[in-house]
Design an enzyme around this catalytic site. Structure first.
Site, PDB file in Angstrom:
ATOM      1  N   CYS A 154       2.462   1.555  -4.760  1.00 51.14           N
ATOM      2  CA  CYS A 154       1.222   0.890  -4.351  1.00 51.14           C
ATOM      3  C   CYS A 154       0.603   1.517  -3.100  1.00 51.14           C
ATOM      4  O   CYS A 154      -0.550   1.219  -2.766  1.00 51.14           O
ATOM      5  CB  CYS A 154       1.474  -0.586  -4.125  1.00 51.14           C
ATOM      6  SG  CYS A 154       2.207  -1.428  -5.551  1.00 51.14           S
TER       7      CYS A 154
ATOM      8  N   HIS B  22      -3.850  -3.207   0.205  1.00 43.62           N
ATOM      9  CA  HIS B  22      -3.342  -3.255  -1.159  1.00 43.62           C
ATOM     10  C   HIS B  22      -3.423  -4.683  -1.668  1.00 43.62           C
ATOM     11  O   HIS B  22      -3.043  -5.626  -0.971  1.00 43.62           O
ATOM     12  CB  HIS B  22      -1.899  -2.745  -1.191  1.00 43.62           C
ATOM     13  CG  HIS B  22      -1.181  -3.040  -2.466  1.00 43.62           C
ATOM     14  ND1 HIS B  22      -1.724  -2.788  -3.699  1.00 43.62           N
ATOM     15  CD2 HIS B  22       0.042  -3.599  -2.688  1.00 43.62           C
ATOM     16  CE1 HIS B  22      -0.870  -3.162  -4.640  1.00 43.62           C
ATOM     17  NE2 HIS B  22       0.204  -3.662  -4.047  1.00 43.62           N
TER      18      HIS B  22
ATOM     19  N   ASN C  47      -2.872  -7.253  -9.491  1.00 47.23           N
ATOM     20  CA  ASN C  47      -2.280  -6.175  -8.692  1.00 47.23           C
ATOM     21  C   ASN C  47      -2.207  -4.918  -9.546  1.00 47.23           C
ATOM     22  O   ASN C  47      -1.431  -4.841 -10.487  1.00 47.23           O
ATOM     23  CB  ASN C  47      -0.888  -6.605  -8.225  1.00 47.23           C
ATOM     24  CG  ASN C  47      -0.142  -5.529  -7.450  1.00 47.23           C
ATOM     25  OD1 ASN C  47      -0.513  -4.360  -7.466  1.00 47.23           O
ATOM     26  ND2 ASN C  47       0.936  -5.920  -6.793  1.00 47.23           N
TER      27      ASN C  47
END
Length: 342
Positions: A122, A264, A295
């Site tokens: 990520c 993020h 996500n």
């Protein structure tokens, strides 16, 4: 006078444009909850997620990345032949080699540029931003594409109560070019490798002895992503706000100098706690793409950046703080000047 990013000697760089691709299929929590014996309320309270997007079988990591690249190039009024380096951040391209980056170049008709994939989970997009900046500063590259692209639905167990509702698919891309003034600040990055097993692919490829059996196993096309949710949450909340503050300090700025915060998109509770820990003023617009689009790992920051600029066009050309973090456990953050209006 508007604040600017502190500059060191040498060529500078800036983001010229951002593009994105989101799968059309929007999956609300109501489609997730029965298999994990949960509820829409529980998911929203835990993560802030209301829905996410899943790619269909015809949309691959390379497809989505290519469409995001085309969007970014069009906004920058450039063609693929203007690009000399392509960096793709992904953990879900299902081939060890050759790279997703070379597949994108081949499709777009520019097979000679430098191209490679990176795996920083990520945090991959922020890693790529830093690398592109350093390449331009060193004179190795002039114009760089940085892409984050993921199809995590292929690696998600729909029966896993800890992860089934978190992950999503999509791709985002930025064009980074030379600049007289600093448009990208110094990176603040690092890792907590002692905790690397907190997020992992399970089982590993090594443990998959019979590929045919694995691929046809009920409910699993590939190994799945698993995580120790509480451990990751504590690390993100207590460590990432400090890393983000260091990125600001390295750029010679404070939270009062930025217009946007684009972390993020892992969990809305983490984002809100980070902003509180940093003393983020109400004037800072905080990206919350996680709420409707889930996500998307390495794709989450460019996707959130693109939608934020659509919703707040006044942010074009303003300063934003980025921070990516994930499996490894690794992180990277920097201050950037958001791209001008296309």
């Amino acid at each position: 006078m508007a604040k600017v990013i502190a500059s060191k000697s040498g060529s500078e760089s800036r983001i010229l444009s951002v593009g994105s691709y989101r799968p059309k299929r929007l999956v609300p929590n109501s489609e997730i909850v029965d298999r994990i014996e949960s509820s829409d309320e529980w998911i929203q309270q835990r993560t802030g997620i209301e829905s996410r997007r899943f790619a269909d079988d015809s949309e691959s990591v390379v497809d989505m990345a290519t469409w995001a690249v085309e969007d970014a190039l069009a906004k920058a009024k450039l063609s693929i032949t203007d690009i000399d380096t392509l960096i793709v951040a992904t953990v879900t391209f299902p081939f060890q080699m050759p790279s997703a980056a070379t597949a994108i170049l081949q499709r777009l008709g520019h097979p000679t540029a430098a191209a490679f994939d990176i795996n920083a989970a990520c945090a991959g997009f922020s890693y790529g931003i830093s690398m592109a900046h350093d390449f331009i500063k060193a004179g190795t590259s002039k114009t760089v594409l940085v892409v984050g692209a993921e199809k995590i639905s292929d690696f998600t167990d729909p029966d896993d109560r800890a992860t089934a509702f978190i992950f999503a698919d999509g791709a985002g891309a930025v064009v980074i070019g030379q600049s007289r003034d600093a448009g990208i600040g110094p990176v603040e990055w690092g890792s907590d490798a002692d905790s690397r097993d907190a997020i992992q692919m399970n089982p590993s490829w090594i443990d998959v002895r019979d590929v045919e059996t694995q691929l046809t196993k009920a409910g699993s096309k590939w190994p799945n992503i698993s995580q120790e949710g509480q451990k990751v949450y504590r690390w993100a909340v207590f460590s990432m706000s400090k890393a983000a503050m260091k990125a600001l300090e390295s750029a010679g700025l404070t939270v009062n100098d930025i217009a946007a915060f684009i972390p993020h998109q892992a969990n809305m509770r983490i984002i809100e706690t980070m902003a509180k820990e940093m003393g983020m003023p109400d004037s800072v617009v905080i990206a919350d793409d996680i709420r409707v689009n889930g996500n998307t790992s390495a794709a989450s920051i460019p996707l959130a950046m693109d939608v934020l600029l659509d919703q707040h066009p006044e942010l074009h050309g303003k300063l934003a703080l980025l921070i990516g973090y994930g499996a490894g456990l690794v992180y990277a953050g920097q201050v950037v000047e958001l791209p001008p209006k296309p």
